[in-house]
Design a protein around this motif. Sequence first.
Motif, PDB file in Angstrom:
ATOM      1  N   MET A   1       0.841  -1.188   0.000  1.00 57.64           N
ATOM      2  CA  MET A   1       0.000   0.000   0.000  1.00 57.64           C
ATOM      3  C   MET A   1       0.881   1.245   0.000  1.00 57.64           C
ATOM      4  SD  MET A   1      -1.266   0.452   3.968  1.00 57.64           S
ATOM      5  CE  MET A   1      -0.079   0.790   5.276  1.00 57.64           C
ATOM      6  N   LYS A   2       0.279   2.388  -0.277  1.00 56.25           N
ATOM      7  CA  LYS A   2       0.979   3.667  -0.254  1.00 56.25           C
ATOM      8  C   LYS A   2       0.764   4.358   1.090  1.00 56.25           C
ATOM      9  CE  LYS A   2       2.659   3.965  -4.512  1.00 56.25           C
ATOM     10  NZ  LYS A   2       4.120   4.067  -4.762  1.00 56.25           N
ATOM     11  N   VAL A   3       1.819   5.006   1.582  1.00 54.74           N
ATOM     12  CA  VAL A   3       1.727   5.801   2.800  1.00 54.74           C
ATOM     13  C   VAL A   3       2.514   7.086   2.600  1.00 54.74           C
ATOM     14  CG1 VAL A   3       1.581   3.740   4.254  1.00 54.74           C
ATOM     15  CG2 VAL A   3       3.795   4.866   3.926  1.00 54.74           C
ATOM     16  N   VAL A   4       2.269   8.052   3.482  1.00 53.76           N
ATOM     17  CA  VAL A   4       3.096   9.253   3.563  1.00 53.76           C
ATOM     18  C   VAL A   4       3.796   9.218   4.911  1.00 53.76           C
ATOM     19  CG1 VAL A   4       3.091  11.770   3.739  1.00 53.76           C
ATOM     20  CG2 VAL A   4       1.646  10.631   2.037  1.00 53.76           C
ATOM     21  N   LYS A   5       5.124   9.329   4.898  1.00 59.02           N
ATOM     22  CA  LYS A   5       5.869   9.279   6.156  1.00 59.02           C
ATOM     23  C   LYS A   5       7.026  10.265   6.098  1.00 59.02           C
ATOM     24  CE  LYS A   5       8.487   5.669   7.026  1.00 59.02           C
ATOM     25  NZ  LYS A   5       8.945   4.261   7.168  1.00 59.02           N
ATOM     26  N   PHE A   6       7.622  10.534   7.262  1.00 52.32           N
ATOM     27  CA  PHE A   6       8.854  11.315   7.283  1.00 52.32           C
ATOM     28  C   PHE A   6       9.851  10.640   8.214  1.00 52.32           C
ATOM     29  CE2 PHE A   6       5.910  13.422  10.245  1.00 52.32           C
ATOM     30  CZ  PHE A   6       6.651  13.535  11.420  1.00 52.32           C
ATOM     31  N   VAL A   7      11.135  10.760   7.863  1.00 49.81           N
ATOM     32  CA  VAL A   7      12.209  10.125   8.636  1.00 49.81           C
ATOM     33  C   VAL A   7      13.109  11.169   9.290  1.00 49.81           C
ATOM     34  CG1 VAL A   7      12.194   8.053   7.204  1.00 49.81           C
ATOM     35  CG2 VAL A   7      13.705   9.962   6.598  1.00 49.81           C
ATOM     36  N   GLU A   8      12.809  12.439   9.037  1.00 50.48           N
ATOM     37  CA  GLU A   8      13.521  13.536   9.687  1.00 50.48           C
ATOM     38  C   GLU A   8      12.550  14.708   9.825  1.00 50.48           C
ATOM     39  OE1 GLU A   8      16.572  15.373   7.285  1.00 50.48           O
ATOM     40  OE2 GLU A   8      15.589  14.755   5.420  1.00 50.48           O
ATOM     41  N   TYR A   9      12.805  15.589  10.780  1.00 49.28           N
ATOM     42  CA  TYR A   9      11.959  16.754  10.972  1.00 49.28           C
ATOM     43  C   TYR A   9      12.304  17.816   9.932  1.00 49.28           C
ATOM     44  CZ  TYR A   9      11.481  14.522  15.555  1.00 49.28           C
ATOM     45  OH  TYR A   9      11.267  13.630  16.566  1.00 49.28           O
ATOM     46  N   GLY A  10      11.318  18.634   9.600  1.00 53.51           N
ATOM     47  CA  GLY A  10      11.588  19.698   8.642  1.00 53.51           C
ATOM     48  C   GLY A  10      10.331  20.241   8.020  1.00 53.51           C
ATOM     49  N   GLY A  11      10.486  20.879   6.856  1.00 59.01           N
ATOM     50  CA  GLY A  11       9.370  21.471   6.144  1.00 59.01           C
ATOM     51  C   GLY A  11       8.559  20.420   5.404  1.00 59.01           C
ATOM     52  N   PRO A  12       7.559  20.843   4.648  1.00 57.28           N
ATOM     53  CA  PRO A  12       6.704  19.900   3.920  1.00 57.28           C
ATOM     54  C   PRO A  12       7.480  18.940   3.022  1.00 57.28           C
ATOM     55  CG  PRO A  12       5.737  22.096   3.875  1.00 57.28           C
ATOM     56  CD  PRO A  12       7.097  22.246   4.480  1.00 57.28           C
ATOM     57  N   GLU A  13       8.654  19.370   2.579  1.00 59.08           N
ATOM     58  CA  GLU A  13       9.428  18.546   1.639  1.00 59.08           C
ATOM     59  C   GLU A  13       9.915  17.238   2.261  1.00 59.08           C
ATOM     60  OE1 GLU A  13      12.298  21.081   3.879  1.00 59.08           O
ATOM     61  OE2 GLU A  13      10.400  21.468   2.826  1.00 59.08           O
ATOM     62  N   VAL A  14       9.896  17.108   3.587  1.00 59.83           N
ATOM     63  CA  VAL A  14      10.361  15.855   4.200  1.00 59.83           C
ATOM     64  C   VAL A  14       9.304  14.756   4.122  1.00 59.83           C
ATOM     65  CG1 VAL A  14      11.871  17.118   5.781  1.00 59.83           C
ATOM     66  CG2 VAL A  14       9.598  16.385   6.572  1.00 59.83           C
ATOM     67  N   LEU A  15       8.089  15.097   3.740  1.00 58.38           N
ATOM     68  CA  LEU A  15       7.036  14.093   3.601  1.00 58.38           C
ATOM     69  C   LEU A  15       7.295  13.241   2.358  1.00 58.38           C
ATOM     70  CD1 LEU A  15       3.844  16.183   4.471  1.00 58.38           C
ATOM     71  CD2 LEU A  15       5.068  14.580   5.950  1.00 58.38           C
ATOM     72  N   GLN A  16       7.357  11.925   2.542  1.00 61.61           N
ATOM     73  CA  GLN A  16       7.640  11.005   1.454  1.00 61.61           C
ATOM     74  C   GLN A  16       6.406  10.160   1.143  1.00 61.61           C
ATOM     75  OE1 GLN A  16      10.926   8.594   2.751  1.00 61.61           O
ATOM     76  NE2 GLN A  16      12.248  10.327   3.214  1.00 61.61           N
ATOM     77  N   TYR A  17       6.086  10.048  -0.126  1.00 62.22           N
ATOM     78  CA  TYR A  17       4.974   9.200  -0.591  1.00 62.22           C
ATOM     79  C   TYR A  17       5.589   7.908  -1.086  1.00 62.22           C
ATOM     80  CZ  TYR A  17       0.848   7.802  -3.329  1.00 62.22           C
ATOM     81  OH  TYR A  17      -0.240   7.129  -3.847  1.00 62.22           O
ATOM     82  N   ILE A  18       5.456   6.822  -0.309  1.00 62.14           N
ATOM     83  CA  ILE A  18       6.213   5.601  -0.587  1.00 62.14           C
ATOM     84  C   ILE A  18       5.348   4.353  -0.416  1.00 62.14           C
ATOM     85  CG2 ILE A  18       8.416   6.632   0.098  1.00 62.14           C
ATOM     86  CD1 ILE A  18       8.118   5.213   2.787  1.00 62.14           C
ATOM     87  N   ASP A  19       5.902   3.226  -0.850  1.00 64.03           N
ATOM     88  CA  ASP A  19       5.264   1.921  -0.634  1.00 64.03           C
ATOM     89  C   ASP A  19       5.577   1.424   0.774  1.00 64.03           C
ATOM     90  OD1 ASP A  19       4.053   1.341  -3.235  1.00 64.03           O
ATOM     91  OD2 ASP A  19       6.124   1.311  -3.972  1.00 64.03           O
TER      92      ASP A  19
END
Length: 324
Positions: A1-19
């Motif tokens: 499935m697809k999720v949105v996650k982040f692995v570091e703090y920061g601005g909107p650009e740290v949000l990753q759309y991944i499997d």
Amino acid sequence: MKVVKFVEYGGPEVLQYIDSEQPKPKDHEVLIEVKAAGVNYADTARREGKYVVPTELPYIPGSEVAGVVAETGAGVTRFKPGDRVVALIESSGYAEYAAIPEQVLTPVPEGVSFEEAVALPLQGLSAYHILKTMGRLEPGETVLIHAAAGGVGTIAVQLAKLFGAGKIIATASTEEKLFHAEKMGATHLVNYSEDGWVGRIKEITEGKGVDLALEMVGGSVFNDTLKTLAPFGRLVIFGAASGEQATFAPGQLMKRNQSVIGFFLPQIMRKPELFQKSFQELLGYMDSGQLKLTIGGTYPLEQAADVHELLQSRKTIGKLVLKP
């Protein structure tokens, strides 16, 4: 499935759309296919590492989800595949599927859309308990609601009216937002992006001040809001959207018997007698048409970063929703 996650703090650009691997429901859990996920300032604060409690990495944001039951774990008795449900959870809502404890799920009536349902748990319960439980709003009192065209604000304006408030003073940063607040039931409108808004509120209250103020901007707005309180007035803090923490001298509250009160919804959720009764009351207001939920926009899950940026621009009206 697809999720949105982040692995570091920061601005909107740290949000990753991944499997990611689809979760399996454990005992007393329900797997739902997410149809709508709510977007909140708490999500942006977690992403920036500025939330009230620590956010461990990696992290999948999203505390409001609505969808359809796909599978049930052992011991589940209240729900079956195909049921429409909504829930307030700790995390992991920005995903195509979520495994959720049965006890936090609530059925969604057929007449309520998933987008509407997902706008109710966090912001509806927050508005309710800020006004009633923490703010102790009494019939006839004057209430000041900042950011009145936002997700919490639009609900708070309507609930203040239902709870019998006298004057409902709504503030916002644009005429469009103020017009929307007026449609929701605000009796007086103030643009807080203009100089002199504190004086305007004093004029509206004929010098008395407001009995209850809802504040989630922080910084100078908090300190200016303190100046608008009447004797025995209460100011409830439920956020700091500006990113600025305010400081003040507590002794200044003594002269006029004023209060500054903090609000954090997870504390309410730990008291089932508060949570369950209020949620049913909110659903009743929805069913009767007394409470209308404003959906400011729905966006594909992969646009989560853009939606975070949009929310933090403070140019939106109502609830922002992601759709996997």
